[in-house]
Design a protein around this motif. Structure first.
Motif, PDB file in Angstrom:
ATOM      1  N   LEU A  98      78.977 -44.052  10.767  1.00  0.00           N
ATOM      2  CA  LEU A  98      80.264 -44.091  11.461  1.00  0.00           C
ATOM      3  C   LEU A  98      80.146 -44.808  12.800  1.00  0.00           C
ATOM      4  CD1 LEU A  98      81.540 -40.485  10.668  1.00  0.00           C
ATOM      5  CD2 LEU A  98      82.303 -42.645   9.649  1.00  0.00           C
ATOM      6  N   GLN A  99      79.048 -44.586  13.510  1.00  0.00           N
ATOM      7  CA  GLN A  99      78.846 -45.270  14.786  1.00  0.00           C
ATOM      8  C   GLN A  99      78.738 -46.780  14.586  1.00  0.00           C
ATOM      9  OE1 GLN A  99      75.377 -43.275  16.287  1.00  0.00           O
ATOM     10  NE2 GLN A  99      76.581 -41.834  17.481  1.00  0.00           N
ATOM     11  N   ALA A 100      78.065 -47.196  13.523  1.00  0.00           N
ATOM     12  CA  ALA A 100      77.921 -48.627  13.240  1.00  0.00           C
ATOM     13  C   ALA A 100      79.275 -49.264  12.977  1.00  0.00           C
ATOM     14  CB  ALA A 100      76.995 -48.834  12.044  1.00  0.00           C
ATOM     15  N   MET A 101      80.162 -48.540  12.309  1.00  0.00           N
ATOM     16  CA  MET A 101      81.483 -49.086  12.014  1.00  0.00           C
ATOM     17  C   MET A 101      82.400 -49.030  13.226  1.00  0.00           C
ATOM     18  SD  MET A 101      82.113 -47.942   8.030  1.00  0.00           S
ATOM     19  CE  MET A 101      81.635 -46.221   8.208  1.00  0.00           C
ATOM     20  N   GLN A 102      82.217 -48.017  14.077  1.00  0.00           N
ATOM     21  CA  GLN A 102      83.024 -47.932  15.297  1.00  0.00           C
ATOM     22  C   GLN A 102      82.729 -49.083  16.247  1.00  0.00           C
ATOM     23  OE1 GLN A 102      81.930 -44.004  16.536  1.00  0.00           O
ATOM     24  NE2 GLN A 102      83.543 -42.991  15.358  1.00  0.00           N
ATOM     25  N   HIS A 109      87.160 -50.583   7.428  1.00  0.00           N
ATOM     26  CA  HIS A 109      85.814 -50.133   7.090  1.00  0.00           C
ATOM     27  C   HIS A 109      85.825 -49.124   5.957  1.00  0.00           C
ATOM     28  CE1 HIS A 109      83.523 -52.238  10.075  1.00  0.00           C
ATOM     29  NE2 HIS A 109      84.269 -51.795  11.055  1.00  0.00           N
ATOM     30  N   LEU A 110      84.666 -49.018   5.296  1.00  0.00           N
ATOM     31  CA  LEU A 110      84.523 -48.118   4.159  1.00  0.00           C
ATOM     32  C   LEU A 110      83.185 -47.392   4.260  1.00  0.00           C
ATOM     33  CD1 LEU A 110      85.673 -47.167   1.403  1.00  0.00           C
ATOM     34  CD2 LEU A 110      84.390 -49.054   0.353  1.00  0.00           C
ATOM     35  N   HIS A 131      78.005 -53.402  11.407  1.00  0.00           N
ATOM     36  CA  HIS A 131      77.426 -54.675  11.840  1.00  0.00           C
ATOM     37  C   HIS A 131      76.111 -55.016  11.173  1.00  0.00           C
ATOM     38  CE1 HIS A 131      75.008 -51.923  14.184  1.00  0.00           C
ATOM     39  NE2 HIS A 131      76.078 -51.499  14.830  1.00  0.00           N
ATOM     40  N   GLY A 132      75.499 -54.071  10.479  1.00  0.00           N
ATOM     41  CA  GLY A 132      74.234 -54.349   9.816  1.00  0.00           C
ATOM     42  C   GLY A 132      73.057 -54.325  10.787  1.00  0.00           C
ATOM     43  N   ILE A 133      71.854 -54.441  10.240  1.00  0.00           N
ATOM     44  CA  ILE A 133      70.628 -54.396  11.027  1.00  0.00           C
ATOM     45  C   ILE A 133      69.886 -55.710  10.854  1.00  0.00           C
ATOM     46  CG2 ILE A 133      68.448 -53.168  11.408  1.00  0.00           C
ATOM     47  CD1 ILE A 133      69.763 -50.738   9.998  1.00  0.00           C
ATOM     48  N   PRO A 134      69.545 -56.402  11.935  1.00  0.00           N
ATOM     49  CA  PRO A 134      68.830 -57.684  11.828  1.00  0.00           C
ATOM     50  C   PRO A 134      67.487 -57.517  11.126  1.00  0.00           C
ATOM     51  CG  PRO A 134      69.689 -57.362  14.047  1.00  0.00           C
ATOM     52  CD  PRO A 134      69.870 -56.063  13.329  1.00  0.00           C
TER      53      PRO A 134
END
Length: 204
Positions: A98-102, A109-110, A131-134
């Motif tokens: 949820l934090q990544a989508m916020q 978002h899903l 945002h994903g992880i590099p």
């Protein structure tokens, strides 16, 4: 009810970070100060019910952040696990998603959560469209105190402790991610020998 280890309520913040302490106390979730806490006896645990517990605990954070998609295998056997610690692992993964989508610029978002049996294992997946992880960061994602969050936004302990707890339960915690598209964490846990013929009911 989860396992209580340690007297400091604040320790739970290291595992869940953004989950409010009031919610944790109300739900009776146990506290684990670190991954070296005394072992809890492993027993049959209903994974579908554990996921629903974690989703109820994060309902406020989910609202306004993402739509929810649940895909639970109906005839799912219990896993050999610790209910309290599994709750903490799933809560941490959902809160992180949820934090990544916020923090992502997209507004559609899903959050996907799923369960499935794979031979002698049960797979639980938590996926986000954040945002994903590099790729250069991914190998360090389970390192203690490592975090991609802004200063003051997290301790970097949540995933490290979750990883250690899953290993203690005889399982694996895996991650795959595509920058700009999202991340999926997979928890694989062994089926409990005494529960092979006692599947859990489909969670609503």
């Amino acid at each position: 009810a989860g396992l209580v280890v340690g007297a400091e309520v604040g320790a739970f913040a290291h595992v869940l970070e953004e989950l409010t302490l009031a919610q944790a106390r109300e739900a009776g979730v146990g506290l684990v100060l670190d991954s070296h806490a005394p072992d809890e006896a492993l027993a049959p645990v209903d994974v579908n019910a554990s996921l629903d517990f974690a989703l109820r605990m994060t309902q406020a954070q989910l609202h306004g952040t993402a739509r929810l998609e649940k895909r639970y295998e109906a005839q799912l056997p219990a896993v050999r696990s610790s209910e309290g610690r599994l709750h903490q692992v799933l809560l941490n993964l959902i809160v992180n998603a949820l934090q990544a989508m916020q923090s992502s610029t997209s507004r559609d978002h899903l959050l996907r959560v799923s369960t499935a049996r794979e031979g002698a294992l049960v797979r639980v997946e938590v996926s986000d469209t954040g945002h994903g992880i590099p790729p250069d960061v991914l190998p360090r994602i389970f390192d203690p105190f490592f975090t991609t969050k802004a200063a003051g936004a997290g301790t970097g302990l949540g995933l490290s402790i979750s990883h250690a707890l899953v290993l203690k339960m005889g399982g694996e915690l895996r991650v795959r991610s595509t920058p700009g598209e999202g991340t999926t964490f997979s928890v694989l846990l062994p089926v409990h020998a005494s529960a092979t013929d006692a599947p859990s009911a489909l969670a609503s």
